[in-house]
Design a protein around this motif. Structure first.
Motif, PDB file in Angstrom:
ATOM      1  N   ILE A 177       0.834  -1.207   0.000  1.00 17.99           N
ATOM      2  CA  ILE A 177       0.000   0.000   0.000  1.00 17.99           C
ATOM      3  C   ILE A 177       0.871   1.260   0.000  1.00 17.99           C
ATOM      4  CG2 ILE A 177      -1.492   1.403   1.497  1.00 17.99           C
ATOM      5  CD1 ILE A 177      -3.142  -1.123   2.009  1.00 17.99           C
ATOM      6  N   SER A 178       1.965   1.246   0.751  1.00 15.85           N
ATOM      7  CA  SER A 178       2.818   2.442   0.789  1.00 15.85           C
ATOM      8  C   SER A 178       3.431   2.737  -0.576  1.00 15.85           C
ATOM      9  CB  SER A 178       3.912   2.305   1.850  1.00 15.85           C
ATOM     10  OG  SER A 178       4.871   1.352   1.470  1.00 15.85           O
ATOM     11  N   ILE A 179       3.650   1.699  -1.365  1.00 12.66           N
ATOM     12  CA  ILE A 179       4.169   1.906  -2.725  1.00 12.66           C
ATOM     13  C   ILE A 179       3.054   2.427  -3.633  1.00 12.66           C
ATOM     14  CG2 ILE A 179       5.150   0.767  -4.752  1.00 12.66           C
ATOM     15  CD1 ILE A 179       6.482  -1.209  -2.737  1.00 12.66           C
ATOM     16  N   VAL A 180       1.891   1.811  -3.548  1.00 12.89           N
ATOM     17  CA  VAL A 180       0.754   2.225  -4.375  1.00 12.89           C
ATOM     18  C   VAL A 180       0.357   3.665  -4.058  1.00 12.89           C
ATOM     19  CG1 VAL A 180      -1.693   1.808  -4.886  1.00 12.89           C
ATOM     20  CG2 VAL A 180      -0.123  -0.131  -4.635  1.00 12.89           C
ATOM     21  N   GLU A 181       0.279   3.989  -2.778  1.00 16.85           N
ATOM     22  CA  GLU A 181      -0.203   5.311  -2.360  1.00 16.85           C
ATOM     23  C   GLU A 181       0.794   6.429  -2.635  1.00 16.85           C
ATOM     24  OE1 GLU A 181      -3.066   6.367  -1.227  1.00 16.85           O
ATOM     25  OE2 GLU A 181      -4.101   4.489  -0.828  1.00 16.85           O
ATOM     26  N   SER A 182       2.094   6.162  -2.423  1.00 14.73           N
ATOM     27  CA  SER A 182       3.043   7.284  -2.448  1.00 14.73           C
ATOM     28  C   SER A 182       4.430   6.940  -2.988  1.00 14.73           C
ATOM     29  CB  SER A 182       3.225   7.798  -1.018  1.00 14.73           C
ATOM     30  OG  SER A 182       3.945   6.833  -0.260  1.00 14.73           O
ATOM     31  N   ASN A 183       4.583   5.734  -3.539  1.00 18.30           N
ATOM     32  CA  ASN A 183       5.912   5.251  -3.901  1.00 18.30           C
ATOM     33  C   ASN A 183       6.825   5.249  -2.674  1.00 18.30           C
ATOM     34  OD1 ASN A 183       7.619   4.062  -5.756  1.00 18.30           O
ATOM     35  ND2 ASN A 183       8.509   6.019  -6.386  1.00 18.30           N
ATOM     36  N   ASN A 184       6.193   4.965  -1.533  1.00 21.17           N
ATOM     37  CA  ASN A 184       6.862   4.887  -0.231  1.00 21.17           C
ATOM     38  C   ASN A 184       7.530   6.209   0.164  1.00 21.17           C
ATOM     39  OD1 ASN A 184       7.129   3.271   2.036  1.00 21.17           O
ATOM     40  ND2 ASN A 184       9.183   2.632   1.491  1.00 21.17           N
ATOM     41  N   ASN A 185       6.915   7.304  -0.239  1.00 21.16           N
ATOM     42  CA  ASN A 185       7.431   8.641   0.049  1.00 21.16           C
ATOM     43  C   ASN A 185       6.788   9.171   1.333  1.00 21.16           C
ATOM     44  OD1 ASN A 185       8.097  11.339   0.148  1.00 21.16           O
ATOM     45  ND2 ASN A 185       7.371  11.818  -1.913  1.00 21.16           N
ATOM     46  N   VAL A 186       7.577   9.277   2.385  1.00 23.98           N
ATOM     47  CA  VAL A 186       7.035   9.726   3.674  1.00 23.98           C
ATOM     48  C   VAL A 186       6.558  11.182   3.630  1.00 23.98           C
ATOM     49  CG1 VAL A 186       8.344   8.084   5.055  1.00 23.98           C
ATOM     50  CG2 VAL A 186       9.309  10.341   4.597  1.00 23.98           C
ATOM     51  N   CYS A 187       7.019  11.935   2.662  1.00 23.57           N
ATOM     52  CA  CYS A 187       6.636  13.348   2.563  1.00 23.57           C
ATOM     53  C   CYS A 187       5.522  13.590   1.544  1.00 23.57           C
ATOM     54  CB  CYS A 187       7.853  14.183   2.176  1.00 23.57           C
ATOM     55  SG  CYS A 187       9.149  14.151   3.426  1.00 23.57           S
ATOM     56  N   ALA A 188       4.917  12.539   1.054  1.00 22.80           N
ATOM     57  CA  ALA A 188       3.885  12.683   0.023  1.00 22.80           C
ATOM     58  C   ALA A 188       2.675  13.450   0.559  1.00 22.80           C
ATOM     59  CB  ALA A 188       3.450  11.310  -0.478  1.00 22.80           C
ATOM     60  N   MET A 189       2.172  14.322  -0.293  1.00 24.41           N
ATOM     61  CA  MET A 189       0.969  15.094   0.016  1.00 24.41           C
ATOM     62  C   MET A 189      -0.045  14.799  -1.079  1.00 24.41           C
ATOM     63  SD  MET A 189       1.719  16.938   2.659  1.00 24.41           S
ATOM     64  CE  MET A 189       2.939  17.898   3.490  1.00 24.41           C
ATOM     65  N   GLY A 190      -1.256  14.479  -0.687  1.00 22.66           N
ATOM     66  CA  GLY A 190      -2.273  14.159  -1.686  1.00 22.66           C
ATOM     67  C   GLY A 190      -3.646  14.627  -1.272  1.00 22.66           C
ATOM     68  N   ASP A 191      -4.556  14.574  -2.213  1.00 25.98           N
ATOM     69  CA  ASP A 191      -5.958  14.933  -1.979  1.00 25.98           C
ATOM     70  C   ASP A 191      -6.092  16.335  -1.383  1.00 25.98           C
ATOM     71  OD1 ASP A 191      -6.562  12.435  -2.943  1.00 25.98           O
ATOM     72  OD2 ASP A 191      -6.969  11.558  -0.985  1.00 25.98           O
ATOM     73  N   TRP A 192      -5.771  17.323  -2.188  1.00 23.13           N
ATOM     74  CA  TRP A 192      -5.896  18.724  -1.773  1.00 23.13           C
ATOM     75  C   TRP A 192      -7.366  19.047  -1.534  1.00 23.13           C
ATOM     76  CZ3 TRP A 192      -3.187  22.555   0.100  1.00 23.13           C
ATOM     77  CH2 TRP A 192      -3.680  23.864   0.033  1.00 23.13           C
ATOM     78  N   ASN A 193      -7.644  19.651  -0.396  1.00 28.69           N
ATOM     79  CA  ASN A 193      -8.997  20.049  -0.044  1.00 28.69           C
ATOM     80  C   ASN A 193      -9.104  21.559  -0.235  1.00 28.69           C
ATOM     81  OD1 ASN A 193     -11.322  20.939   1.348  1.00 28.69           O
ATOM     82  ND2 ASN A 193     -11.293  19.120   2.635  1.00 28.69           N
ATOM     83  N   LYS A 194      -9.817  21.959  -1.275  1.00 26.06           N
ATOM     84  CA  LYS A 194      -9.900  23.389  -1.595  1.00 26.06           C
ATOM     85  C   LYS A 194     -10.678  24.180  -0.544  1.00 26.06           C
ATOM     86  CE  LYS A 194     -13.908  22.990  -4.643  1.00 26.06           C
ATOM     87  NZ  LYS A 194     -14.410  23.166  -5.988  1.00 26.06           N
ATOM     88  N   TYR A 195     -11.495  23.515   0.253  1.00 22.23           N
ATOM     89  CA  TYR A 195     -12.278  24.218   1.271  1.00 22.23           C
ATOM     90  C   TYR A 195     -11.453  24.516   2.524  1.00 22.23           C
ATOM     91  CZ  TYR A 195     -15.969  22.806  -1.847  1.00 22.23           C
ATOM     92  OH  TYR A 195     -16.737  22.614  -2.963  1.00 22.23           O
ATOM     93  N   SER A 196     -10.610  23.565   2.917  1.00 24.85           N
ATOM     94  CA  SER A 196      -9.777  23.793   4.099  1.00 24.85           C
ATOM     95  C   SER A 196      -8.390  24.302   3.729  1.00 24.85           C
ATOM     96  CB  SER A 196      -9.642  22.503   4.912  1.00 24.85           C
ATOM     97  OG  SER A 196      -8.909  21.532   4.179  1.00 24.85           O
ATOM     98  N   CYS A 197      -8.104  24.352   2.412  1.00 23.33           N
ATOM     99  CA  CYS A 197      -6.769  24.749   1.921  1.00 23.33           C
ATOM    100  C   CYS A 197      -5.685  23.935   2.605  1.00 23.33           C
ATOM    101  CB  CYS A 197      -6.544  26.251   2.111  1.00 23.33           C
ATOM    102  SG  CYS A 197      -7.645  27.244   1.099  1.00 23.33           S
ATOM    103  N   ASP A 198      -5.877  22.640   2.591  1.00 28.36           N
ATOM    104  CA  ASP A 198      -4.961  21.723   3.263  1.00 28.36           C
ATOM    105  C   ASP A 198      -5.015  20.386   2.535  1.00 28.36           C
ATOM    106  OD1 ASP A 198      -3.199  20.752   5.128  1.00 28.36           O
ATOM    107  OD2 ASP A 198      -4.645  20.650   6.762  1.00 28.36           O
ATOM    108  N   PHE A 199      -4.015  19.568   2.786  1.00 27.65           N
ATOM    109  CA  PHE A 199      -3.993  18.226   2.217  1.00 27.65           C
ATOM    110  C   PHE A 199      -4.764  17.287   3.138  1.00 27.65           C
ATOM    111  CE2 PHE A 199      -0.290  20.174   0.248  1.00 27.65           C
ATOM    112  CZ  PHE A 199      -0.476  19.808  -1.079  1.00 27.65           C
ATOM    113  N   ASP A 200      -5.677  16.520   2.565  1.00 30.24           N
ATOM    114  CA  ASP A 200      -6.449  15.559   3.359  1.00 30.24           C
ATOM    115  C   ASP A 200      -5.678  14.275   3.615  1.00 30.24           C
ATOM    116  OD1 ASP A 200      -8.656  17.163   3.698  1.00 30.24           O
ATOM    117  OD2 ASP A 200      -9.779  16.299   2.027  1.00 30.24           O
ATOM    118  N   ALA A 201      -4.784  13.902   2.709  1.00 33.99           N
ATOM    119  CA  ALA A 201      -4.033  12.656   2.841  1.00 33.99           C
ATOM    120  C   ALA A 201      -2.548  12.962   2.768  1.00 33.99           C
ATOM    121  CB  ALA A 201      -4.427  11.684   1.738  1.00 33.99           C
TER     122      ALA A 201
END
Length: 131
Positions: A13-37
């Motif tokens: 899962i860590s490879i699928v989700e982020s290529n095992n990148n501990v600093c990965a940021m995903g799923d930008w939430n335009k309402y909270s102006c923050d990354f959800d994942a």
């Protein structure tokens, strides 16, 4: 027992989700102006809250950028999903169902076959390298 698969499932899962990148940021939430994942396991705030509530942890979302903490939360989350699945269906989920539930964020959301295909492709490539 399905819970014995958690370390293997999370390594893929860590490879699928982020290529095992501990600093990965995903799923930008335009309402909270923050990354959800965030992090290697792309842990969402709602999943983190579930794990904190069930296990009594006090992790903050930004701590999911630390691999060991994120792994602990992702593992706890998979165990929560397994428990919910067993309660609803009276049996353990398959590995495929568990993977899709992780992606779908629910013990009843295991229909994302595209995600499962990516997971299985990485799993196959990992095992081919080992043999």
């Amino acid at each position: 027992m399905i819970s014995n698969l958690i370390p293997v499932v999370l390594s893929i899962i860590s490879i699928v989700e982020s290529n095992n990148n501990v600093c990965a940021m995903g799923d930008w939430n335009k309402y909270s102006c923050d990354f959800d994942a965030i992090g290697a396991f792309q842990i969402h705030k709602a999943a983190l809250q579930d794990v904190n509530d069930v296990y009594g942890y006090c992790y903050h979302h930004e701590e999911m950028l630390e691999y060991n903490k994120a792994y602990r939360v992702a593992s706890g989350y998979l165990n929560i999903l397994i428990s919910r699945f067993v309660k609803k269906y009276g049996e353990n989920p398959s590995e495929s169902q568990l993977v899709m539930m992780y992606n779908g964020g629910s013990a009843t959301n295991f229909k994302n076959t595209k995600y499962l295909k990516r997971y299985n492709n990485f799993k196959t490539s990992i095992y081919e390298k080992e043999n």
